[in-house]
Design a protein around this motif. Structure first.
Motif, PDB file in Angstrom:
ATOM      1  N   MET A  43     -71.627 -69.571  70.106  1.00  0.00           N
ATOM      2  CA  MET A  43     -70.383 -70.148  70.620  1.00  0.00           C
ATOM      3  C   MET A  43     -69.211 -69.480  69.910  1.00  0.00           C
ATOM      4  SD  MET A  43     -70.344 -73.771  68.500  1.00  0.00           S
ATOM      5  CE  MET A  43     -68.579 -74.040  68.673  1.00  0.00           C
ATOM      6  N   ARG A  44     -68.024 -69.691  70.415  1.00  0.00           N
ATOM      7  CA  ARG A  44     -66.829 -69.208  69.730  1.00  0.00           C
ATOM      8  C   ARG A  44     -66.642 -69.995  68.435  1.00  0.00           C
ATOM      9  NH1 ARG A  44     -60.617 -69.261  72.123  1.00  0.00           N
ATOM     10  NH2 ARG A  44     -59.573 -68.918  70.136  1.00  0.00           N
ATOM     11  N   ASP A  45     -66.288 -69.298  67.382  1.00  0.00           N
ATOM     12  CA  ASP A  45     -66.036 -69.959  66.104  1.00  0.00           C
ATOM     13  C   ASP A  45     -64.871 -70.933  66.282  1.00  0.00           C
ATOM     14  OD1 ASP A  45     -66.126 -70.637  63.467  1.00  0.00           O
ATOM     15  OD2 ASP A  45     -65.072 -68.857  62.749  1.00  0.00           O
ATOM     16  N   GLY A 104     -64.797 -73.200  68.570  1.00  0.00           N
ATOM     17  CA  GLY A 104     -64.684 -73.559  69.978  1.00  0.00           C
ATOM     18  C   GLY A 104     -65.131 -74.987  70.260  1.00  0.00           C
ATOM     19  N   ARG A 105     -64.766 -75.487  71.457  1.00  0.00           N
ATOM     20  CA  ARG A 105     -65.088 -76.868  71.815  1.00  0.00           C
ATOM     21  C   ARG A 105     -65.927 -76.967  73.083  1.00  0.00           C
ATOM     22  NH1 ARG A 105     -60.147 -80.890  70.789  1.00  0.00           N
ATOM     23  NH2 ARG A 105     -61.977 -82.248  70.764  1.00  0.00           N
ATOM     24  N   ALA A 106     -66.348 -75.823  73.638  1.00  0.00           N
ATOM     25  CA  ALA A 106     -67.172 -75.863  74.848  1.00  0.00           C
ATOM     26  C   ALA A 106     -68.459 -76.640  74.616  1.00  0.00           C
ATOM     27  CB  ALA A 106     -67.488 -74.442  75.313  1.00  0.00           C
ATOM     28  N   LEU A 119     -67.831 -66.556  75.988  1.00  0.00           N
ATOM     29  CA  LEU A 119     -67.872 -67.287  74.724  1.00  0.00           C
ATOM     30  C   LEU A 119     -66.566 -67.114  73.959  1.00  0.00           C
ATOM     31  CD1 LEU A 119     -70.874 -67.539  75.463  1.00  0.00           C
ATOM     32  CD2 LEU A 119     -71.417 -67.044  73.062  1.00  0.00           C
ATOM     33  N   SER A 120     -66.046 -65.896  73.953  1.00  0.00           N
ATOM     34  CA  SER A 120     -64.795 -65.621  73.234  1.00  0.00           C
ATOM     35  C   SER A 120     -63.641 -66.418  73.814  1.00  0.00           C
ATOM     36  CB  SER A 120     -64.484 -64.124  73.281  1.00  0.00           C
ATOM     37  OG  SER A 120     -65.494 -63.374  72.629  1.00  0.00           O
ATOM     38  N   ASP A 158     -64.053 -69.364  74.968  1.00  0.00           N
ATOM     39  CA  ASP A 158     -64.470 -70.758  74.781  1.00  0.00           C
ATOM     40  C   ASP A 158     -64.725 -71.456  76.115  1.00  0.00           C
ATOM     41  OD1 ASP A 158     -65.230 -72.940  73.253  1.00  0.00           O
ATOM     42  OD2 ASP A 158     -63.202 -73.777  73.160  1.00  0.00           O
ATOM     43  N   VAL A 215     -71.298 -71.831  76.056  1.00  0.00           N
ATOM     44  CA  VAL A 215     -72.192 -71.362  74.998  1.00  0.00           C
ATOM     45  C   VAL A 215     -73.254 -70.513  75.689  1.00  0.00           C
ATOM     46  CG1 VAL A 215     -71.781 -73.393  73.584  1.00  0.00           C
ATOM     47  CG2 VAL A 215     -73.761 -73.337  75.116  1.00  0.00           C
ATOM     48  N   ASP A 273     -66.225 -63.819  65.170  1.00  0.00           N
ATOM     49  CA  ASP A 273     -65.691 -64.653  66.245  1.00  0.00           C
ATOM     50  C   ASP A 273     -66.754 -65.503  66.926  1.00  0.00           C
ATOM     51  OD1 ASP A 273     -63.080 -63.581  65.891  1.00  0.00           O
ATOM     52  OD2 ASP A 273     -63.668 -61.807  67.036  1.00  0.00           O
ATOM     53  N   LEU A 274     -67.995 -65.009  66.960  1.00  0.00           N
ATOM     54  CA  LEU A 274     -69.089 -65.733  67.589  1.00  0.00           C
ATOM     55  C   LEU A 274     -70.052 -66.204  66.513  1.00  0.00           C
ATOM     56  CD1 LEU A 274     -69.907 -63.527  70.710  1.00  0.00           C
ATOM     57  CD2 LEU A 274     -68.282 -65.415  70.509  1.00  0.00           C
TER      58      LEU A 274
END
Length: 300
Positions: free
Chosen positions: A186-188, A190-192, A240-241, A243, A246, A257-258
């Motif tokens: 996931m994106r660091d 991130g909220r997905a 993913l970048s 967001d 996942v 970043d991921l």
């Protein structure tokens, strides 16, 4: 933007223009740039990592410039290194072309190679270039598709050689070249991952990583939706970048970043992904196979 290239040279050399770049050192430098690692470059040029480091040090001393930035995770080119890379590739290419004229392989014929999109972008181009250098009379046709289709093409005789990813038992007899863990990425920050159903970024149907992700989620009773679909993992990385989702991807794709989805989100384990190689026993397929195995093992 203009680059400022340092012209500092080792003292005691009054005629630097008469000095000759070492071709082996140039080949090693190109290998480092293409693999991004001293260790992988060492495997490619059949030297130890310490010998590779020594070659680069001597090259930097000879040119009087720094060619590479080194840190614990990766190797990056300096501006001067970018300039040298162009020259080094031309030198190595001319040398290989000349050797092929006088000592080229007599092997000729056609090779039909099938591979998934990701390997077609990451591994196949460099291997095809090396095949052309060692066996210039072989004509190659490449088909990029899903791992499932790649295996079907091989079974039906439409490919002499199949290079593919698989997270379960392959459909055809094949050599297991190398493997690594699949991870939920996931994106660091991130909220997905907080959404329900879980938004996924996946590749096309028939992709081994897609199948592994859906099987794991369905087996765990976790609801999901396909939020983004792409032919390649780079498309998934883009999602993913941003967001948007996942994804189940090889752990080696994690970076600043991921990141891996934290365990407290309870996503099910995915197992390992493997790269397999199957060939039909033809001389052209075997010639390609001898080039591909060392590269994949060095990545592992």
């Amino acid at each position: 933007m203009d680059q400022e290239i340092s012209t500092n040279r080792p003292s005691g050399d009054p005629h630097p223009a008469t000095r000759t770049l070492n071709l082996d050192a140039a080949r090693t430098f190109v290998a480092i740039c293409e693999t991004g690692s001293f260790r992988r470059a060492a495997a490619r040029v059949n030297r130890s990592p310490s010998a590779v480091s020594l070659q680069v040090g001597k090259l930097e001393e000879q040119l009087g410039v720094r060619l590479l930035h080194r840190d614990a995770r990766r190797v990056r080119l300096t501006d001067q290194g970018e300039v040298l890379l162009g020259f080094a590739r031309r030198l190595v290419g001319i040398s290989d072309e000349a050797m092929a004229v006088f000592h080229g392989s007599p092997l000729s014929g056609s090779l039909r190679l099938a591979a998934p999109h990701d390997l077609g972008v990451s591994l196949v181009p460099g291997l095809l270039r090396r095949l052309a250098e060692t066996h210039p009379r072989i004509r190659v046709d490449v088909r990029l598709d899903s791992s499932e289709t790649v295996q079907r093409l091989f079974v039906e005789g439409d490919a002499n050689l199949a290079l593919f990813n698989e997270a379960s038992t392959p459909q055809i007899p094949a050599r297991d070249l190398f493997s690594e863990e699949l991870r939920w990425l996931m994106r660091d920050g991130g909220r997905a991952v907080e959404q329900d159903p879980l938004p996924l970024a996946v590749a096309q149907m028939g992709c081994a990583w897609r199948d592994a992700a859906l099987r794991a989620l369905e087996g765990a009773g976790r609801s999901y939706r396909v939020a983004y679909s792409s032919d390649t993992s780079m498309g998934q990385v883009a999602a993913l970048s941003a967001d948007l989702a996942v994804a189940a991807l090889p752990g080696s794709l994690a970076d600043r970043d991921l990141v891996e989805v934290p365990e407290h989100w309870g996503l099910p384990p995915l197992g390992r992904t493997h790269i397999y190689l199957a060939d039909d026993g033809s001389d052209t397929a075997k010639a390609f196979a001898t080039l591909i195995t060392p590269d994949l093992r060095s990545i592992a």
